[in-house]
Design an enzyme around this catalytic site. Structure first.
Site, PDB file in Angstrom:
ATOM      1  CD  GLU A  77     -17.367  45.198  24.120  1.00  0.00           C
ATOM      2  OE1 GLU A  77     -18.412  45.491  23.500  1.00  0.00           O
ATOM      3  OE2 GLU A  77     -17.306  45.167  25.346  1.00  0.00           O
ATOM      4  CG  ASP A  78     -13.663  46.581  26.177  1.00  0.00           C
ATOM      5  OD1 ASP A  78     -14.600  47.337  26.485  1.00  0.00           O
ATOM      6  OD2 ASP A  78     -13.382  45.559  26.807  1.00  0.00           O
ATOM      7  CG  ASP A 100     -22.605  46.854  24.789  1.00  0.00           C
ATOM      8  OD1 ASP A 100     -23.829  47.087  24.767  1.00  0.00           O
ATOM      9  OD2 ASP A 100     -22.024  46.362  25.776  1.00  0.00           O
ATOM     10  CG  ASP A 101     -17.387  49.596  25.456  1.00  0.00           C
ATOM     11  OD1 ASP A 101     -17.603  48.671  26.242  1.00  0.00           O
ATOM     12  OD2 ASP A 101     -16.590  49.504  24.499  1.00  0.00           O
ATOM     13  CG  ASN A 109     -18.914  48.513  36.905  1.00  0.00           C
ATOM     14  OD1 ASN A 109     -19.621  48.230  37.854  1.00  0.00           O
ATOM     15  ND2 ASN A 109     -19.372  48.644  35.666  1.00  0.00           N
ATOM     16  NE  ARG A 160     -12.433  50.615  28.349  1.00  0.00           N
ATOM     17  CZ  ARG A 160     -13.741  50.466  28.186  1.00  0.00           C
ATOM     18  NH1 ARG A 160     -14.503  51.484  27.979  1.00  0.00           N
ATOM     19  NH2 ARG A 160     -14.327  49.267  28.220  1.00  0.00           N
ATOM     20  CE  LYS A 212     -20.630  43.242  24.723  1.00  0.00           C
ATOM     21  NZ  LYS A 212     -20.388  44.376  25.566  1.00  0.00           N
ATOM     22  CE1 TYR A 240     -16.986  39.953  27.236  1.00  0.00           C
ATOM     23  CE2 TYR A 240     -18.489  41.138  28.672  1.00  0.00           C
ATOM     24  CZ  TYR A 240     -17.581  41.127  27.630  1.00  0.00           C
ATOM     25  OH  TYR A 240     -17.269  42.296  26.973  1.00  0.00           O
TER      26      TYR A 240
END
Ligand code: NAD
Length: 541
Positions: free
Chosen positions: A236-237, A259-260, A399, A147, A165, A94
């Site tokens: 996700e993303d 989750d983001d 990050n 993204r 993931k 990951y």
């Protein structure tokens, strides 16, 4: 048990293949004699061989590919290797390695994994999904590739994310891999690099937006809920413009989360609970000032406010203790440039465009950096926080490391060792005089695998915000006094499996208490989850 597979077909089944570990008697029975080297290995010997093969590679992408090939060939051995040293292997399957793997996905593709649903197949999604061989899918991670991490629009190359993931769901919390399904929705890409690349594997068109996109998502969710009624869907993303409305639309309709948005907020709240164990203060006595007012800031501020509600405040009182400061300064009521999701955190106050001045005026107990801009927690900021607080809480969460609002060393040095520190990206321990501080990393991996396992074990009908608050509390409980003495407010990552099973059990308790479970409550929830958790061992053949 595989009743029909023998010979080559068995060796080509990633679920049932044992490679060199087929015992002599099994080889005779299953038509494998002569097809493998003569010595029958143990799983331990096979793990050692993979370790050796990885050591010969000095490039992380090559290691990623070696592990992907192994996953396609022998799933048990793949998970046994990852579980032999999760702290080493998680960054290979990951982040950060998966980022490069996604960018080059169309160039390095080997075996295909998961399902691809192009928007050109609208109207047929249910019949396409029915091609998946496993009929009892319980956990899906889905992306549209817009993204991917901080890398932007990678189109179908983003498939590495759901695949990687889901591997962490299995490694960290024991979500059985056969119940999982990675999915990429291909609605096009706006990335010219891929549109011009002859090797690109997705639709060669710009992204579909608006009503057509929404209808495609609706058809997808409907197909999933009809085919797999016990399934949890994790988004996700997705880009913010889609992520927030999708979650709003479906969170009360089916078992789903993002989750983001939610996992991220939970891990930040876990850090706050950890920090409160050091300062021995109450959550409701804290004031948070965020540098940044985007989706991370508002997501965390909202979950903090909801956690404050559980401790007796109203949601408005919770919002009042959370302040945001973005590129245009402090978010105050008089500003006219605010989006609806920011307005609950815009308070009655004079305009202010200096972050240090905002600190002097609001007197926050904690500052949380989610601005994507490095170095903004400068010496003046940390010194101001240290003048106001005996133990200032300093969380630069942007990050990657190059974007962090400050380093661990700067926070400890400028606060004369008083900062309670955690960051989005990892930092090495810092020694000041005779004291060594160990900085914690707010990594979502403390939250999402546990959430997945809890939902699976209870067959939860919904994923609710308070389940994330319980997860945050459970993470903070795992931090030992010895960790706290070193300044560490998250549990060490090398024991992630034990941590995830603990967090999963606490979330499951909440699911039962709220009546959201679809299976009877076991006497011992933790033991039940532990028994359900996947362990890499060869299935019977
Ligand atoms: P975003 O683009 O939605 O928001 C960024 C915000 O920062 C905006 O409100 C913008 O106005 C503000 N900003 C930009 N420049 C600024 C400046 N000079 N001064 C003050 N504010 C400024 O991004 P996001 O999705 O909210 O993510 C923000 C960061 O948080 C990213 O770096 C992401 O990696 C990080 N993050 C970390 C974690 C974690 O560690 N677990 C989780 C989520 C997000």
């Amino acid at each position: 048990m595989s009743e029909t597979l023998t010979g080559q077909a068995l060796l080509h089944s990633p679920t049932f293949n044992r490679g060199s570990a087929f015992a002599e008697a099994d080889r005779a029975r299953l038509g494998l004699e002569g097809m493998l080297p003569p010595v029958a290995d143990t799983l331990e010997t096979q793990i050692a061989r993979v370790h050796l093969q990885l050591e010969t590679l000095d490039n992380d992408l090559q290691k990623y590919l070696l592990l992907s090939d192994l996953q396609a060939r022998n799933e048990t051995l793949y998970y046994a290797v990852l579980q032999s040293d999760p702290a080493t292997f998680m960054p290979l399957v990951y982040t950060p390695t998966v980022g490069e793997a996604c960018q080059k996905f169309d160039h390095v593709l080997r075996a295909s994994r998961g399902m691809y649903l192009p928007i050109t197949a609208k109207g047929r999604l249910k019949s396409i999904l029915a091609n998946w061989p496993q009929k009892d899918v319980r956990f899906i991670v889905v992306t549209d590739g817009e993204r991917i991490l901080g890398l932007g629009d990678l189109g179908v190359n983003g498939m590495g994310i759901p695949v990687g993931k889901l591997a962490l769901y299995t490694v960290c919390a024991g979500v059985p891999p056969e119940l999982t399904l990675p999915i990429t929705l291909d609605v096009g890409t706006n990335n010219p690099l891929y549109l011009d690349d002859p090797l690109y594997l997705g639709l060669r068109q710009n992204r579909v937006r608006g009503a057509e996109y929404d209808a495609f998502i609706e058809e997808f969710v409907t197909a999933i809920t009809e085919l797999y009624p016990k399934c949890c869907l994790q988004w996700e993303d997705f880009a913010n413009i889609n992520a927030v409305p999708i979650l709003e639309r479906y969170k009360d309709r089916t078992c789903t989360y993002n989750d983001d948005i939610q996992g991220t907020a939970a891990v930040a709240v876990a850090g706050i609970y950890g920090a409160l164990r050091i300062s021995k203060e109450k959550l409701t006595d804290q004031t948070f000032l965020f540098l940044g007012g985007g989706s991370a800031a508002t997501g965390i501020a909202e979950l903090i406010s909801e956690a404050m509600v559980l401790e007796g405040l109203t949601i408005e009182e919770g919002h009042a203790r959370n302040w945001l400061f973005d590129i245009n300064g402090l978010m105050v009521k008089s500003r006219t440039d605010l989006a609806d999701f920011q307005k609950p955190f815009a308070h009655d106050h004079a305009a202010c465009t200096s972050f240090v001045e905002a600190i002097e005026q609001i007197k926050p107990t904690a500052i949380i950096g989610v601005s994507t801009v490095p170095k903004l927690f400068n010496q003046a900021v940390i010194e101001a926080m240290s003048r106001i607080n005996a133990r200032p809480v300093i969380f630069p969460y942007s990050n990657p490391t190059s974007r962090s609002e400050c380093t661990a060393e700067e926070a400890y040095k400028w606060s004369a060792g008083q900062a309670i520190f955690a960051s989005g990206s990892p930092f090495q321990p810092v020694t000041l005089g005779d004291k060594t501080f160990v900085p914690g990393q707010g990594n979502n991996v403390y939250i999402f695998p546990a959430m997945g396992m809890a939902v699976l074990a209870t067959q939860a009908t919904r994923v609710t915000q308070d389940m994330f608050i319980v997860a945050a509390q459970a993470v903070a409980e795992l931090v030992t006094q010895e960790d706290l003495d070193k300044g560490l407010i998250y549990p060490p990552q090398n024991d992630i499996r034990k941590a995830s099973l603990h967090v999963a059990a606490r979330i499951a308790e909440r699911i039962y208490d709220k009546g959201l479970a679809r299976v009877p409550r076991p006497d011992d929830i933790a033991a039940h989850i532990e028994a359900m958790a996947y362990q890499p061992a060869y299935p019977k053949v």
